[in-house]
Write a protein that holds these residues in place. Structure first.
Motif, PDB file in Angstrom:
ATOM      1  N   LEU A  46       0.826  -1.204   0.000  1.00 54.98           N
ATOM      2  CA  LEU A  46       0.000   0.000   0.000  1.00 54.98           C
ATOM      3  C   LEU A  46       0.865   1.261   0.000  1.00 54.98           C
ATOM      4  CD1 LEU A  46      -2.803   1.294   0.170  1.00 54.98           C
ATOM      5  CD2 LEU A  46      -2.662   1.121   2.663  1.00 54.98           C
ATOM      6  N   THR A  47       1.942   1.242   0.790  1.00 49.60           N
ATOM      7  CA  THR A  47       2.858   2.388   0.825  1.00 49.60           C
ATOM      8  C   THR A  47       3.503   2.618  -0.533  1.00 49.60           C
ATOM      9  OG1 THR A  47       3.331   1.981   3.170  1.00 49.60           O
ATOM     10  CG2 THR A  47       4.884   3.365   1.958  1.00 49.60           C
ATOM     11  N   ALA A  48       3.913   1.527  -1.187  1.00 51.00           N
ATOM     12  CA  ALA A  48       4.532   1.644  -2.518  1.00 51.00           C
ATOM     13  C   ALA A  48       3.535   2.168  -3.544  1.00 51.00           C
ATOM     14  CB  ALA A  48       5.079   0.285  -2.948  1.00 51.00           C
ATOM     15  N   VAL A  49       2.293   1.698  -3.470  1.00 55.74           N
ATOM     16  CA  VAL A  49       1.271   2.155  -4.416  1.00 55.74           C
ATOM     17  C   VAL A  49       0.983   3.644  -4.214  1.00 55.74           C
ATOM     18  CG1 VAL A  49      -1.162   1.939  -5.058  1.00 55.74           C
ATOM     19  CG2 VAL A  49       0.222  -0.105  -4.704  1.00 55.74           C
ATOM     20  N   LYS A 309       6.574  14.772   1.642  1.00 57.20           N
ATOM     21  CA  LYS A 309       6.209  13.963   2.795  1.00 57.20           C
ATOM     22  C   LYS A 309       6.251  12.471   2.475  1.00 57.20           C
ATOM     23  CE  LYS A 309       3.259  16.663   5.893  1.00 57.20           C
ATOM     24  NZ  LYS A 309       3.852  16.101   7.104  1.00 57.20           N
ATOM     25  N   VAL A 310       5.773  12.095   1.291  1.00 61.29           N
ATOM     26  CA  VAL A 310       5.586  10.677   0.963  1.00 61.29           C
ATOM     27  C   VAL A 310       6.850  10.048   0.397  1.00 61.29           C
ATOM     28  CG1 VAL A 310       4.294   9.067  -0.498  1.00 61.29           C
ATOM     29  CG2 VAL A 310       3.117  10.983   0.597  1.00 61.29           C
ATOM     30  N   LEU A 311       7.545  10.769  -0.487  1.00 62.07           N
ATOM     31  CA  LEU A 311       8.693  10.198  -1.172  1.00 62.07           C
ATOM     32  C   LEU A 311       9.973  10.440  -0.385  1.00 62.07           C
ATOM     33  CD1 LEU A 311       7.902  11.335  -4.820  1.00 62.07           C
ATOM     34  CD2 LEU A 311       7.302   9.181  -3.731  1.00 62.07           C
ATOM     35  N   SER A 312      10.911   9.519  -0.539  1.00 66.16           N
ATOM     36  CA  SER A 312      12.230   9.707   0.052  1.00 66.16           C
ATOM     37  C   SER A 312      13.033  10.671  -0.798  1.00 66.16           C
ATOM     38  CB  SER A 312      12.951   8.358   0.148  1.00 66.16           C
ATOM     39  OG  SER A 312      13.186   7.841  -1.147  1.00 66.16           O
ATOM     40  N   SER A 313      14.217  11.012  -0.326  1.00 67.72           N
ATOM     41  CA  SER A 313      15.080  11.904  -1.097  1.00 67.72           C
ATOM     42  C   SER A 313      15.493  11.259  -2.416  1.00 67.72           C
ATOM     43  CB  SER A 313      16.323  12.272  -0.271  1.00 67.72           C
ATOM     44  OG  SER A 313      16.999  11.102   0.153  1.00 67.72           O
ATOM     45  N   VAL A 314      15.675   9.932  -2.402  1.00 65.60           N
ATOM     46  CA  VAL A 314      16.006   9.223  -3.635  1.00 65.60           C
ATOM     47  C   VAL A 314      14.836   9.316  -4.606  1.00 65.60           C
ATOM     48  CG1 VAL A 314      16.640   7.002  -4.636  1.00 65.60           C
ATOM     49  CG2 VAL A 314      17.523   7.655  -2.399  1.00 65.60           C
ATOM     50  N   GLY A 315      13.634   9.095  -4.091  1.00 67.76           N
ATOM     51  CA  GLY A 315      12.445   9.200  -4.929  1.00 67.76           C
ATOM     52  C   GLY A 315      12.271  10.584  -5.510  1.00 67.76           C
ATOM     53  N   GLN A 316      12.573  11.602  -4.714  1.00 72.58           N
ATOM     54  CA  GLN A 316      12.474  12.979  -5.204  1.00 72.58           C
ATOM     55  C   GLN A 316      13.416  13.211  -6.378  1.00 72.58           C
ATOM     56  OE1 GLN A 316      10.927  16.029  -4.441  1.00 72.58           O
ATOM     57  NE2 GLN A 316       9.365  14.842  -3.382  1.00 72.58           N
ATOM     58  N   GLY A 317      14.644  12.717  -6.263  1.00 70.39           N
ATOM     59  CA  GLY A 317      15.600  12.891  -7.351  1.00 70.39           C
ATOM     60  C   GLY A 317      15.178  12.174  -8.619  1.00 70.39           C
ATOM     61  N   LEU A 318      14.674  10.948  -8.479  1.00 68.58           N
ATOM     62  CA  LEU A 318      14.221  10.200  -9.649  1.00 68.58           C
ATOM     63  C   LEU A 318      13.002  10.853 -10.298  1.00 68.58           C
ATOM     64  CD1 LEU A 318      14.575   6.533  -8.323  1.00 68.58           C
ATOM     65  CD2 LEU A 318      16.050   7.699  -9.960  1.00 68.58           C
ATOM     66  N   VAL A 319      12.069  11.297  -9.466  1.00 70.40           N
ATOM     67  CA  VAL A 319      10.856  11.930  -9.993  1.00 70.40           C
ATOM     68  C   VAL A 319      11.204  13.221 -10.723  1.00 70.40           C
ATOM     69  CG1 VAL A 319       8.731  13.125  -9.311  1.00 70.40           C
ATOM     70  CG2 VAL A 319       9.251  10.885  -8.380  1.00 70.40           C
ATOM     71  N   SER A 320      12.138  13.993 -10.178  1.00 71.07           N
ATOM     72  CA  SER A 320      12.536  15.240 -10.815  1.00 71.07           C
ATOM     73  C   SER A 320      13.151  14.985 -12.189  1.00 71.07           C
ATOM     74  CB  SER A 320      13.526  15.989  -9.922  1.00 71.07           C
ATOM     75  OG  SER A 320      13.937  17.194 -10.520  1.00 71.07           O
ATOM     76  N   THR A 321      13.997  13.960 -12.278  1.00 71.04           N
ATOM     77  CA  THR A 321      14.609  13.632 -13.566  1.00 71.04           C
ATOM     78  C   THR A 321      13.572  13.142 -14.565  1.00 71.04           C
ATOM     79  OG1 THR A 321      16.669  13.033 -12.439  1.00 71.04           O
ATOM     80  CG2 THR A 321      16.379  12.235 -14.681  1.00 71.04           C
ATOM     81  N   MET A 322      12.680  12.249 -14.118  1.00 71.36           N
ATOM     82  CA  MET A 322      11.637  11.728 -15.002  1.00 71.36           C
ATOM     83  C   MET A 322      10.682  12.838 -15.444  1.00 71.36           C
ATOM     84  SD  MET A 322      12.264   8.638 -15.634  1.00 71.36           S
ATOM     85  CE  MET A 322      10.718   8.293 -16.458  1.00 71.36           C
ATOM     86  N   LYS A 323      10.451  13.802 -14.558  1.00 67.53           N
ATOM     87  CA  LYS A 323       9.566  14.918 -14.900  1.00 67.53           C
ATOM     88  C   LYS A 323      10.141  15.718 -16.067  1.00 67.53           C
ATOM     89  CE  LYS A 323      10.199  18.706 -13.065  1.00 67.53           C
ATOM     90  NZ  LYS A 323      10.484  19.828 -12.159  1.00 67.53           N
ATOM     91  N   ASP A 324      11.453  15.972 -16.051  1.00 66.32           N
ATOM     92  CA  ASP A 324      12.079  16.729 -17.134  1.00 66.32           C
ATOM     93  C   ASP A 324      11.963  15.996 -18.469  1.00 66.32           C
ATOM     94  OD1 ASP A 324      12.780  18.650 -15.298  1.00 66.32           O
ATOM     95  OD2 ASP A 324      14.758  17.812 -14.930  1.00 66.32           O
ATOM     96  N   VAL A 325      12.170  14.683 -18.423  1.00 63.51           N
ATOM     97  CA  VAL A 325      12.045  13.888 -19.644  1.00 63.51           C
ATOM     98  C   VAL A 325      10.598  13.911 -20.147  1.00 63.51           C
ATOM     99  CG1 VAL A 325      12.274  11.578 -20.618  1.00 63.51           C
ATOM    100  CG2 VAL A 325      13.979  12.408 -18.985  1.00 63.51           C
ATOM    101  N   LEU A 326       9.644  13.792 -19.211  1.00 61.97           N
ATOM    102  CA  LEU A 326       8.232  13.785 -19.589  1.00 61.97           C
ATOM    103  C   LEU A 326       7.820  15.116 -20.217  1.00 61.97           C
ATOM    104  CD1 LEU A 326       5.522  12.306 -19.549  1.00 61.97           C
ATOM    105  CD2 LEU A 326       5.129  13.216 -17.248  1.00 61.97           C
TER     106      LEU A 326
END
Length: 373
Positions: A46-49, A309-326
């Motif tokens: 549930l946390t991952a989803v 709040k929900v994502l870790s610092s690693v998740g934030q970095g990955l999301v930021s990179t994926m956002k730029d590509v998107l």
């Protein structure tokens, strides 16, 4: 050999069962209820989803916001970046106050800043004056941040008016060096030749992509550079503010609640200078579109706060990179902007450099170990 008595199911006081040697693991697995293991697994899933949905929501909201602002800058809609930014700030301020009234738990640090002193005669005027002094101190700290924020928003929206999104997004990737430079100047980062080398590679890749842009724009380059410098300074100032500040640690939504009115005040003289007589007529004709844009701008700020709040610092970095590509992919498809192969090559290198730099900050022990070895 004495036999161990068997225990009847209905015995009222069962004797403890001794476990030795190889029986230990089996006994532990017998004691652990399967339901608890299954419940723990469900909680992890549930946390991952939830994290996945938050990341997808943040990337989608950010991408739609960029494309929305680019569309609004067309001459027939609302090509007035300063006034559009003012609408964003006014809407964010009003909506943040409404959200705080409905869900104050989302603004944990606002109570220490905005709470009124209790009506207690024993407190006297000293407590009231101390609260007023604290509020004024917070306001003064937000003024330089508000100035940088206003400059970055106006120049960023203005750049959408004169340059393609793919061109501007490529420039943004290379501006992480400005963020690092300002962090070193403000004492928030330690100078490192490794970081300089990575950021130089990132800037070089971004420059390569910009040079091979099919539709280059000098005005867009200047505006996006001004935006990047303002964002870098704002990030450095915000990092200091988000730390311990008079015993109060600012949460993201409280920052929005404090920053929006300050930025709105800063935008008043900018709007006077950039005022256009067509603004009222365009405002009336496109009020429904502008209203949706303001709601989306606030939704993006809320999504940023939730992702922190929900994502870790690693998740934030990955999301930021994926956002730029998107954003690059969305701009090429939705706005039909051309992307050359060489531009893709340079943008990929810039994204790799940003990801590598983020990794050195998230996992310093790994890179330091390799360097020492």
């Amino acid at each position: 050999m004495a036999m161990r008595p068997s225990l009847a199911p209905n015995d009222a006081a069962p004797s403890p069962k001794l476990v030795t040697g190889g029986q230990t693991q089996a006994a532990m697995s017998e004691k652990e209820p399967p339901a608890s293991v299954e419940g723990h697994l469900r909680e992890k899933v549930l946390t991952a989803v939830i994290a996945l949905f938050v990341a997808a929501g943040f990337m989608a909201t950010s991408s739609v916001m960029v494309l929305f602002n680019k569309t609004l800058m067309r001459p027939q809609l609302f090509p007035f970046p300063a006034f559009l930014t003012s609408l964003h700030m006014l809407g964010s301020w009003v909506l943040a106050m409404c959200l705080r009234a409905v869900a104050p738990a989302l603004f944990p640090s606002s109570e220490a800043i905005f709470s009124k002193p209790r009506e207690d005669p024993e407190l006297g005027m000293e407590a009231i004056n101390a609260r007023a002094a604290k509020f004024w101190e917070m306001f003064q700290r937000f003024v330089p941040i508000g100035i940088c924020f206003a400059i970055s928003l106006v120049s960023g929206n203005w750049a959408y008016q004169v340059a393609p999104v793919t061109f501007l997004q490529t420039i943004k990737e290379g501006q992480i060096g400005l963020v690092y430079m300002m962090a070193v100047v403000f004492g928030l980062e330690r100078f490192s030749w490794r970081s300089v080398a990575i950021l130089a590679f990132t800037a070089g890749s971004s420059t390569f992509a910009v040079y091979h842009q099919s539709e280059p724009s000098i005005a867009g380059l200047i505006l996006q550079t001004v935006c990047g410098m303002a964002v870098s300074t704002q990030a450095a100032l915000m990092s200091r503010l988000m730390g311990e500040l008079g015993g109060v640690r600012m949460d993201p939504l409280t920052v929005v609640l404090c920053l929006a009115p300050v930025t709105l005040l800063v935008l008043v003289p900018i709007n006077v200078i950039m005022w256009d007589a067509r603004i009222p007529s365009h405002l009336i004709a496109n009020w429904h579109v502008l209203g949706s844009n303001v709601l989306l701008a606030f939704a993006l700020q809320v999504m940023q706060a939730v992702s922190l709040k929900v994502l870790s610092s690693v998740g934030q970095g990955l999301v930021s990179t994926m956002k730029d590509v998107l954003i690059m992919l969305a701009a090429s498809q939705a706005l039909h902007e051309e992307i050359t192969c060489l531009q893709i090559f340079g943008f990929t290198g810039a994204v790799f450099g940003v990801g590598l730099y983020s990794a050195t900050k998230l996992f310093p022990e790994v890179f330091d170990t390799k360097r020492d070895a």
